[in-house]
Design an enzyme around this catalytic site. Sequence first.
Site, PDB file in Angstrom:
ATOM      1  N   HIS A  84      37.054   7.042  32.714  1.00 28.36           N
ATOM      2  CA  HIS A  84      36.220   8.241  32.799  1.00 28.36           C
ATOM      3  C   HIS A  84      36.647   9.151  33.949  1.00 28.36           C
ATOM      4  O   HIS A  84      36.202   8.992  35.079  1.00 28.36           O
ATOM      5  CB  HIS A  84      34.765   7.788  33.009  1.00 28.36           C
ATOM      6  CG  HIS A  84      33.753   8.860  32.803  1.00 28.36           C
ATOM      7  ND1 HIS A  84      32.493   8.600  32.294  1.00 28.36           N
ATOM      8  CD2 HIS A  84      33.778  10.193  33.031  1.00 28.36           C
ATOM      9  CE1 HIS A  84      31.809   9.729  32.226  1.00 28.36           C
ATOM     10  NE2 HIS A  84      32.561  10.699  32.678  1.00 28.36           N
ATOM     11  N   HIS A 106      37.671  13.477  34.901  1.00 27.50           N
ATOM     12  CA  HIS A 106      37.748  14.878  34.490  1.00 27.50           C
ATOM     13  C   HIS A 106      38.938  15.497  35.214  1.00 27.50           C
ATOM     14  O   HIS A 106      38.944  15.562  36.437  1.00 27.50           O
ATOM     15  CB  HIS A 106      36.458  15.615  34.850  1.00 27.50           C
ATOM     16  CG  HIS A 106      35.249  15.043  34.167  1.00 27.50           C
ATOM     17  ND1 HIS A 106      34.839  15.447  32.917  1.00 27.50           N
ATOM     18  CD2 HIS A 106      34.389  14.062  34.536  1.00 27.50           C
ATOM     19  CE1 HIS A 106      33.763  14.757  32.557  1.00 27.50           C
ATOM     20  NE2 HIS A 106      33.464  13.902  33.518  1.00 27.50           N
ATOM     21  N   ASP A 123      30.949  13.731  26.838  1.00 29.95           N
ATOM     22  CA  ASP A 123      30.512  13.593  28.229  1.00 29.95           C
ATOM     23  C   ASP A 123      30.287  14.934  28.928  1.00 29.95           C
ATOM     24  O   ASP A 123      31.079  15.867  28.804  1.00 29.95           O
ATOM     25  CB  ASP A 123      31.516  12.785  29.036  1.00 29.95           C
ATOM     26  CG  ASP A 123      31.015  12.552  30.451  1.00 29.95           C
ATOM     27  OD1 ASP A 123      29.999  11.862  30.589  1.00 29.95           O
ATOM     28  OD2 ASP A 123      31.601  13.095  31.395  1.00 29.95           O
ATOM     29  N   HIS A 162      28.651   5.787  32.726  1.00 33.06           N
ATOM     30  CA  HIS A 162      27.914   5.861  34.004  1.00 33.06           C
ATOM     31  C   HIS A 162      26.458   5.381  33.970  1.00 33.06           C
ATOM     32  O   HIS A 162      25.533   6.160  34.176  1.00 33.06           O
ATOM     33  CB  HIS A 162      28.002   7.258  34.625  1.00 33.06           C
ATOM     34  CG  HIS A 162      27.858   8.424  33.669  1.00 33.06           C
ATOM     35  ND1 HIS A 162      26.815   8.564  32.783  1.00 33.06           N
ATOM     36  CD2 HIS A 162      28.654   9.507  33.490  1.00 33.06           C
ATOM     37  CE1 HIS A 162      26.965   9.695  32.115  1.00 33.06           C
ATOM     38  NE2 HIS A 162      28.076  10.282  32.513  1.00 33.06           N
ATOM     39  N   ASP A 211      34.258   8.571  36.944  1.00 37.31           N
ATOM     40  CA  ASP A 211      33.665   9.885  36.669  1.00 37.31           C
ATOM     41  C   ASP A 211      34.159  10.918  37.689  1.00 37.31           C
ATOM     42  O   ASP A 211      33.420  11.803  38.117  1.00 37.31           O
ATOM     43  CB  ASP A 211      32.130   9.828  36.645  1.00 37.31           C
ATOM     44  CG  ASP A 211      31.518  11.055  35.962  1.00 37.31           C
ATOM     45  OD1 ASP A 211      32.276  11.914  35.448  1.00 37.31           O
ATOM     46  OD2 ASP A 211      30.276  11.151  35.948  1.00 37.31           O
ATOM     47  N   HIS A 217      35.577  19.835  41.661  1.00 36.70           N
ATOM     48  CA  HIS A 217      35.005  21.183  41.517  1.00 36.70           C
ATOM     49  C   HIS A 217      35.531  22.087  42.607  1.00 36.70           C
ATOM     50  O   HIS A 217      35.647  21.678  43.761  1.00 36.70           O
ATOM     51  CB  HIS A 217      33.474  21.143  41.626  1.00 36.70           C
ATOM     52  CG  HIS A 217      32.819  20.614  40.390  1.00 36.70           C
ATOM     53  ND1 HIS A 217      32.845  21.287  39.188  1.00 36.70           N
ATOM     54  CD2 HIS A 217      32.148  19.475  40.156  1.00 36.70           C
ATOM     55  CE1 HIS A 217      32.212  20.572  38.276  1.00 36.70           C
ATOM     56  NE2 HIS A 217      31.780  19.467  38.835  1.00 36.70           N
TER      57      HIS A 217
END
Lengths: 445, 333
Positions: A56, A58, A150, A231, A304, A308
Amino acid sequence: MSRLVIRGARLLGADAADLLVEDGVVTEVGSVTAPSDAELLDADGLVALPGLVDLHVHLREPGREDAETIATGSAAAAAGGFTAVFAMANTNPVTDTAEAAERVLDLGRACGLTEVVPVGAVTKGLEGAELAELGLMARSRAKVRVFSDDGHCVHDARIMRRALEYIKPFGGVISQHAQDPRLAGREACCHEGEVSGRLGLPGWPGIAEESVVARDVMLARHTGSRVHVAHVSTAGTVEVIRWAKAQGIDVTAEVTPHHLALTTDLLVGYDPVYKVNPPLRPTEDVEVLRAALADGTIDAVATDHAPHARHDKEHAFVDAAFGMLGLETALSVVSDVMVHGGLLDWADVARVMSTTPARIGGLAHQGRGLAVGAPAHITLVDPDREVTVDAAASRSRSRNNPWHGRTLRGAVEATVYAGRVTHDARNGAGTRRELTNATTSGADL
Amino acid sequence: MTRHLISSADLSRAEVEDILETAASMHDLQRREVKKVPTLRGRTVINFFFEDSTRTRSSFEIAGKWMSADTINLSAKGSSTSKGESLRDTAMTVDAMAVDALVIRHNASGACQQVAQWVRCSVINAGDGTHEHPTQALLDAYTLRTRLGDLDGKHVVIVGDLTHSRVFRSNVITLKTLGAKVTVVAPPTLMPSGIGAWSTADGFATSWDLDPVLDGEGEHGPVDAVMMLRVQRERMSGGFFPTPREYTVGYGLTRDRLDRLVARNDGVLVLHPGPMNRGLEIAPEAADSPQSVVLDQVSAGVAVRMAVLYHLLAGDDTPAPVAATPVTEGAAR
């Protein structure tokens, strides 16, 4: 022929042995006489694990390359000991077609620092309304097996049922972001309890996760299909999963390092670095999650990893983006909390961070690493070196690092991906150089 | 006192009492023909309102002007979103103008605390989301003390939408700081989450039923003041309670409840932070009764905000405004 000798590593934390790697495959384990042309990796005192696998992450590419790219995310993965990462589908455009999935695969291979495995969206555009082309993604070169919306919950029970049924022929799994949108809407950002009450932040109650997981395990039973809970954050969810497994339902679950260590009270200063979805939970939940990971109710650790851009975090708490970095700190957190906390040994770490996630994600060539004939995906760990996390030193393009300033015991020293050293903390080699020199990867090994 | 006023918890009892005493002398000024004092001459106060407000903004504006500060009102519609300028950029921009104080009203809880970490100037919380509204709590305490004297042991009942109320959150802190006994009343759907542990830790009582509290049953005891909170219109359709009619029957300060309250408690006060929904949470008879101190609250608002500005901005060598001579517009000092 490229040769690598790893000298004196404690395999899964047990007895020391040498490993000979030839052309990306482990060819000898034991006492190895190094061939003259072999690269040497001194692993004296280090623990050797099969390369870590993260179900998991991003990576933000395509769409938000200012926050992370597949290259920078791969570098962070290598530095964190990962030899495979599953890149979530919530990019722009969304990974909801075979072409999009193959593009992520190809970009990952071009970097060659870790295996980048695309996750396919369950529904078109993550909108929860129509199934994405699950079969075409599965048949593509990317061989997608893990599907997830997700960031969004597949909240419509009928869509979830159909997706579970449809993926059965190709052995797929739905990784569910469990969040009932009626019980925890888009604004929900703080565990619902005393802290959210005092701070006046919109509550995210555990029941919004638990009720969806309860429904989904029943759908998995009804369809005879496979569901994976992303999660897990509450004790109630652990109870549901434990029950479901006892019934023989095909359910697996992951927990993030941050849910194993960080708690709701960190939100008291309204620092958006601690804003994550699902939210940080109270100590009582954290303790149950640790125990559940130790007893196998929770199968895997997944980061996860959610980079950002700074300007997406520097808003008022309710307006700031959800998510925190995780790839580079995951092993240290698990070492500190679970191994030094007496809950897991290194063989268990190999299970929850490599073998089991590789199995859940359908990667037969990952999660092995330490036996003759296995593809050489290997992570070397110093179990006792203390690291003080410095957000500025991250390979990630982003800096939303909740571990900044914390000291953790246990650190990744080196990562070997497909027989090549992709990270070596001790001589600074690895990541950067490999990033530019990499031509082909061993992703198919 | 610290540089900022973000939460009512920032203030000790001594500091609250200090501010309220200063406010009393400011209140005297308000009765003079010429209300202006030179105390904050040369200082700049920006009222930055990210959310609509009439009374709080005008109250801060008047307070600043009577103290001779240069006050400027800025408003930004809605919250900052990922599409717009970040809150940090907005705050830094204003701070770069070398202002002395930033009075912030924001629809997001915690926004003032975040801004305070980024700027050099003083930050005053004029209401942040559903978190706090510390100057409201100070003006309520001022109003209560004017009528009731020392609040030690006095019983204040706060009724209404506690979940979404920053007035409640600040008031419960300030009232406890001043030694008052506090009971909060709301239907379960409008009680903040975790209120059980919270009320135990902070020493206030909670109830789902209004009448036993107003009637002083059991441990509740006599009532000195009732503070009715506004029910936001948008909450009414949010499923928090079935109908306005049902809310009034359960939790409104109706004429009947007021009569019983007055019969049992001599000199009981009725407060409301405004704007009132007459007929919903408060009957007109209660709002306009001799017990009502709603307009006293508004009047106290200016004095209390003057006192807060004075305590945050005036240097140690600045004479207390009581001693200051009133100035006329344009007069040289």
